[in-house]
Design a protein around this motif. Structure first.
Motif, mmCIF file in Angstrom:
data_model
loop_
_atom_site.group_PDB
_atom_site.id
_atom_site.type_symbol
_atom_site.label_atom_id
_atom_site.label_comp_id
_atom_site.label_asym_id
_atom_site.label_seq_id
_atom_site.Cartn_x
_atom_site.Cartn_y
_atom_site.Cartn_z
ATOM 1 N N ARG A 269 30.468 23.170 90.882
ATOM 2 C CA ARG A 269 30.706 21.846 91.429
ATOM 3 C C ARG A 269 32.116 21.427 91.036
ATOM 4 N NH1 ARG A 269 28.206 16.824 89.722
ATOM 5 N NH2 ARG A 269 27.640 18.044 87.890
ATOM 6 N N VAL A 270 33.014 21.350 92.005
ATOM 7 C CA VAL A 270 34.393 20.940 91.733
ATOM 8 C C VAL A 270 34.452 19.416 91.707
ATOM 9 C CG1 VAL A 270 36.773 20.987 92.569
ATOM 10 C CG2 VAL A 270 35.318 23.017 92.793
ATOM 11 N N GLY A 271 35.112 18.881 90.689
ATOM 12 C CA GLY A 271 35.153 17.430 90.558
ATOM 13 C C GLY A 271 36.472 16.918 90.014
ATOM 14 N N LEU A 272 36.607 15.608 90.046
ATOM 15 C CA LEU A 272 37.782 14.894 89.538
ATOM 16 C C LEU A 272 37.340 14.026 88.369
ATOM 17 C CD1 LEU A 272 40.837 14.219 90.169
ATOM 18 C CD2 LEU A 272 39.963 12.244 91.418
ATOM 19 N N VAL A 273 38.080 14.049 87.275
ATOM 20 C CA VAL A 273 37.735 13.240 86.111
ATOM 21 C C VAL A 273 38.931 12.423 85.660
ATOM 22 C CG1 VAL A 273 36.018 14.934 85.348
ATOM 23 C CG2 VAL A 273 38.325 15.019 84.394
ATOM 24 N N ARG A 274 38.658 11.300 85.040
ATOM 25 C CA ARG A 274 39.679 10.457 84.423
ATOM 26 C C ARG A 274 39.079 9.817 83.177
ATOM 27 N NH1 ARG A 274 40.106 4.611 85.215
ATOM 28 N NH2 ARG A 274 38.157 3.823 86.100
ATOM 29 N N ARG A 275 39.928 9.197 82.384
ATOM 30 C CA ARG A 275 39.424 8.470 81.221
ATOM 31 C C ARG A 275 38.624 7.259 81.703
ATOM 32 N NH1 ARG A 275 44.546 9.663 80.347
ATOM 33 N NH2 ARG A 275 45.243 7.579 80.928
ATOM 34 N N ALA A 276 37.462 7.072 81.121
ATOM 35 C CA ALA A 276 36.616 5.953 81.524
ATOM 36 C C ALA A 276 37.143 4.668 80.892
ATOM 37 C CB ALA A 276 35.180 6.193 81.079
ATOM 38 N N THR A 277 37.369 3.649 81.711
ATOM 39 C CA THR A 277 37.804 2.343 81.246
ATOM 40 C C THR A 277 37.028 1.283 82.006
ATOM 41 O OG1 THR A 277 39.550 2.037 82.892
ATOM 42 C CG2 THR A 277 40.129 3.264 80.890
ATOM 43 N N ARG A 278 37.161 0.052 81.549
ATOM 44 C CA ARG A 278 36.519 -1.053 82.252
ATOM 45 C C ARG A 278 37.351 -1.567 83.422
ATOM 46 N NH1 ARG A 278 34.061 -4.829 77.312
ATOM 47 N NH2 ARG A 278 32.666 -3.221 76.435
#
Length: 330
Positions: A269-278
């Protein structure tokens, strides 16, 4: 003292046009309205900014100083507005990490699609193995990463982009010797060639085939998919080829055959991630939508290629309906 951006804007227009009427037209206001704002600015600063002469207006020494400041302030404000617009949309500089088994296959079309959507987008690419780009993401050196999900890191927001099935790649002779029906765990004594340790594709291939690193018929040492492609084309073994890479690799190695596994399909499963913020991140959603569209198109092209190859060999291994995610750490 209460100086407003409107007053600075009107004064800058007046200085550039040298005429109250033309300045008012440029600012889309009436001439009296512009004159009132200039007078208010002069009152706040305690001196005249312009001298009225028969041939037009001249700036006073104070006026020249105020113009220089106004130009700088208005330029800075415009830059802030552009930054805010870019952050809410998809523009400015984007620092993107990508793993090597995805980068050369997804990025050319993805970057073209991003540029066509927003010409101002400056994408800065860092290619590296999963652990490295996730470390850079955590340090703030990257804004987002494209990899195989799940990332298995805390504090990240993930967005699945597309499913990338695995094909079996090898020379025509090796693939023919496997018989009409193949599955990942039924490759027998076939030599399986994989990328060197640290590539998530290796972990996914081992999991799909039910083999451990110590298996006698496993060889891990290739540094890239193009290297694996040349090896299997030459008949040295078999490998699992992501659909995303299939068309590109076969174009440079036409002697490499591709077969689809029968039954349930191994995949990543290819995906995009980033730092989780509000904080909301519309740019992240916009980027993910573009990558998903491009990636889905590429794997669909690979499925058509595989169907054509299967048709050339008596129609074996038609396009299946079921998929099985192999998981992995990216």
């Amino acid at each position: 003292m209460n100086i407003t951006l409107k007053q600075l804007t009107y004064f800058k227009a007046l200085a550039e046009q040298g005429n109250f009427r033309r300045a008012a037209e440029q600012c889309h206001v009436s001439q009296p309205a512009l004159s009132v704002q200039i007078q208010e600015l002069e009152r706040s600063l305690g001196g005249a900014l312009v001298e009225r002469q028969t041939r037009g207006l001249l700036l006073t020494p104070l006026g020249r100083e105020v113009l220089e400041t106004a130009q700088r302030v208005l330029s800075d404000i415009a830059q802030l507005e552009r930054s805010a617009h870019n952050r809410l949309g998809l523009g400015g500089a984007l620092r993107l990490g990508v793993i090597p088994t995805i980068a050369p296959y997804l990025l050319p079309e993805a970057l073209a699609a991003l540029r066509s959507a927003d010409i101002s987008l400056d994408v800065q690419i860092t290619e590296g193995k999963t652990d490295r780009i996730l470390d850079l993401l955590a340090e703030g050196a990257l804004d987002a990463c494209i990899l195989a999900l799940p990332s298995e890191r805390d504090g990240l927001e993930e967005r699945a982009l597309f499913e990338d099935r695995f094909l079996l790649a090898g020379s025509a002779g090796r693939l023919e010797s496997l018989g009409p029906d193949i599955n990942p765990e039924g490759l027998g004594d076939s030599q399986l060639l994989l990328l060197e340790d640290g590539h998530c594709l290796t972990d996914q291939a081992l999991a799909a085939c039910g083999r451990g690193r110590g298996h006698a018929r496993i060889h891990m040492g290739a540094s890239s998919l193009p290297t694996l492609t040349r090896l299997v084309e030459a008949g040295f073994g078999l490998t699992l080829m992501p659909e995303l890479a299939a068309a590109t690799e076969r174009a440079v190695a036409p002697g490499m055959g591709l077969r689809r596994f029968d039954g349930v399909q191994p995949s990543r499963r290819v995906g995009l991630v980033r730092r989780a913020t509000r904080q909301p991140a519309p740019w992240f959603d916009a980027l993910a939508d573009t990558l998903a569209q491009v990636g889905s198109g590429l794997v669909n092209d690979a499925r058509l290629l595989c169907d054509a190859l299967a048709g050339a060999t008596a129609g074996r291994n038609p396009l299946p309906q079921k998929e099985k995610g192999a998981g992995g750490t990216g």
